[in-house]
Design a protein around this motif. Structure first.
Motif, PDB file in Angstrom:
ATOM      1  N   LEU A  81       0.829  -1.209   0.000  1.00  0.00           N
ATOM      2  CA  LEU A  81       0.000   0.000   0.000  1.00  0.00           C
ATOM      3  C   LEU A  81       0.861   1.256   0.000  1.00  0.00           C
ATOM      4  O   LEU A  81       0.542   2.227  -0.694  1.00  0.00           O
ATOM      5  N   ASP A  82       1.952   1.236   0.760  1.00  0.00           N
ATOM      6  CA  ASP A  82       2.876   2.384   0.761  1.00  0.00           C
ATOM      7  C   ASP A  82       3.450   2.602  -0.637  1.00  0.00           C
ATOM      8  O   ASP A  82       3.519   3.733  -1.123  1.00  0.00           O
ATOM      9  N   ALA A  83       3.843   1.520  -1.305  1.00  0.00           N
ATOM     10  CA  ALA A  83       4.403   1.621  -2.656  1.00  0.00           C
ATOM     11  C   ALA A  83       3.353   2.104  -3.659  1.00  0.00           C
ATOM     12  O   ALA A  83       3.694   2.750  -4.651  1.00  0.00           O
ATOM     13  N   MET A  84       2.077   1.804  -3.391  1.00  0.00           N
ATOM     14  CA  MET A  84       0.988   2.248  -4.265  1.00  0.00           C
ATOM     15  C   MET A  84       0.600   3.693  -3.990  1.00  0.00           C
ATOM     16  O   MET A  84      -0.129   4.310  -4.762  1.00  0.00           O
ATOM     17  N   GLY A  85       1.060   4.221  -2.851  1.00  0.00           N
ATOM     18  CA  GLY A  85       0.730   5.603  -2.505  1.00  0.00           C
ATOM     19  C   GLY A  85      -0.639   5.755  -1.864  1.00  0.00           C
ATOM     20  O   GLY A  85      -1.247   6.819  -1.956  1.00  0.00           O
ATOM     21  N   VAL A  86      -1.124   4.692  -1.200  1.00  0.00           N
ATOM     22  CA  VAL A  86      -2.419   4.768  -0.516  1.00  0.00           C
ATOM     23  C   VAL A  86      -2.261   4.310   0.932  1.00  0.00           C
ATOM     24  O   VAL A  86      -1.301   3.639   1.282  1.00  0.00           O
ATOM     25  N   THR A  87      -3.221   4.693   1.761  1.00  0.00           N
ATOM     26  CA  THR A  87      -3.250   4.269   3.152  1.00  0.00           C
ATOM     27  C   THR A  87      -4.618   3.682   3.456  1.00  0.00           C
ATOM     28  O   THR A  87      -5.601   3.967   2.767  1.00  0.00           O
ATOM     29  N   LEU A  88      -4.667   2.861   4.488  1.00  0.00           N
ATOM     30  CA  LEU A  88      -5.943   2.359   4.986  1.00  0.00           C
ATOM     31  C   LEU A  88      -6.439   3.344   6.033  1.00  0.00           C
ATOM     32  O   LEU A  88      -5.645   3.927   6.766  1.00  0.00           O
ATOM     33  N   GLU A  89      -7.734   3.498   6.107  1.00  0.00           N
ATOM     34  CA  GLU A  89      -8.312   4.429   7.067  1.00  0.00           C
ATOM     35  C   GLU A  89      -9.469   3.756   7.783  1.00  0.00           C
ATOM     36  O   GLU A  89     -10.324   3.141   7.137  1.00  0.00           O
ATOM     37  N   ALA A  90      -9.497   3.874   9.093  1.00  0.00           N
ATOM     38  CA  ALA A  90     -10.606   3.315   9.869  1.00  0.00           C
ATOM     39  C   ALA A  90     -11.633   4.413  10.123  1.00  0.00           C
ATOM     40  O   ALA A  90     -11.288   5.571  10.357  1.00  0.00           O
ATOM     41  N   LYS A  91     -12.902   4.038  10.042  1.00  0.00           N
ATOM     42  CA  LYS A  91     -13.969   4.973  10.359  1.00  0.00           C
ATOM     43  C   LYS A  91     -15.085   4.193  11.034  1.00  0.00           C
ATOM     44  O   LYS A  91     -15.227   2.985  10.822  1.00  0.00           O
ATOM     45  N   PRO A  92     -15.887   4.866  11.832  1.00  0.00           N
ATOM     46  CA  PRO A  92     -16.952   4.147  12.531  1.00  0.00           C
ATOM     47  C   PRO A  92     -17.993   3.637  11.554  1.00  0.00           C
ATOM     48  O   PRO A  92     -18.260   4.254  10.528  1.00  0.00           O
ATOM     49  N   LYS A  93     -18.549   2.475  11.902  1.00  0.00           N
ATOM     50  CA  LYS A  93     -19.641   1.931  11.099  1.00  0.00           C
ATOM     51  C   LYS A  93     -20.884   2.774  11.305  1.00  0.00           C
ATOM     52  O   LYS A  93     -21.128   3.280  12.397  1.00  0.00           O
ATOM     53  N   VAL A  94     -21.667   2.895  10.267  1.00  0.00           N
ATOM     54  CA  VAL A  94     -22.929   3.601  10.368  1.00  0.00           C
ATOM     55  C   VAL A  94     -23.967   2.596  10.834  1.00  0.00           C
ATOM     56  O   VAL A  94     -24.111   1.519  10.230  1.00  0.00           O
ATOM     57  N   ALA A  95     -24.663   2.900  11.892  1.00  0.00           N
ATOM     58  CA  ALA A  95     -25.669   1.985  12.430  1.00  0.00           C
ATOM     59  C   ALA A  95     -26.843   1.889  11.482  1.00  0.00           C
ATOM     60  O   ALA A  95     -27.279   2.871  10.874  1.00  0.00           O
ATOM     61  N   ALA A  96     -27.342   0.654  11.314  1.00  0.00           N
ATOM     62  CA  ALA A  96     -28.515   0.429  10.459  1.00  0.00           C
ATOM     63  C   ALA A  96     -29.754   0.960  11.167  1.00  0.00           C
ATOM     64  O   ALA A  96     -29.916   0.820  12.367  1.00  0.00           O
ATOM     65  N   CYS A  97     -30.608   1.597  10.413  1.00  0.00           N
ATOM     66  CA  CYS A  97     -31.830   2.169  10.996  1.00  0.00           C
ATOM     67  C   CYS A  97     -32.964   1.172  10.965  1.00  0.00           C
ATOM     68  O   CYS A  97     -33.161   0.374  10.180  1.00  0.00           O
TER      69      CYS A  97
END
Length: 97
Positions: A81-97
């Motif tokens: 991923l570093d060689a591709m120039g991208v990063t992983l990002e964590a974000k909160p899950k959206v709760a199902a309504c």
């Protein structure tokens, strides 16, 4: 008989934004092979040999890590991923309504 060309995602991965969106979509699938296939498509778009070199991996090691069913180490995925120039990002899950 009509000939249909095989779809090759690598042909459309021509910008950092397209690559990031493609990998993000692949991460949404719970099957890890989907993400590995997406990384392989990006590697193909960038050139396997060049990506292996940029990631500090052997070309054969790269192919092996991206084989369906492979379980590459986190450090290997991170290098790619570093060689591709991208990063992983964590974000909160959206709760199902």
């Amino acid at each position: 008989m009509t000939k249909i060309a095989r779809f090759d995602a690598a042909e459309f991965l021509d910008s950092e934004e397209a690559i990031a969106e493609y990998l993000t979509a692949a991460l949404e699938d719970p099957n890890p092979d989907v993400f590995l296939a997406a990384v392989a498509d990006v590697a193909k778009a960038r050139g396997m040999s060049q990506l292996a070199k940029d990631a500090g991996l052997g070309r054969e090691s790269l192919y092996k890590a991206l084989t369906p069913g492979a379980q590459p180490r986190y450090s290997t995925v991170r290098k790619l991923l570093d060689a591709m120039g991208v990063t992983l990002e964590a974000k909160p899950k959206v709760a199902a309504c």
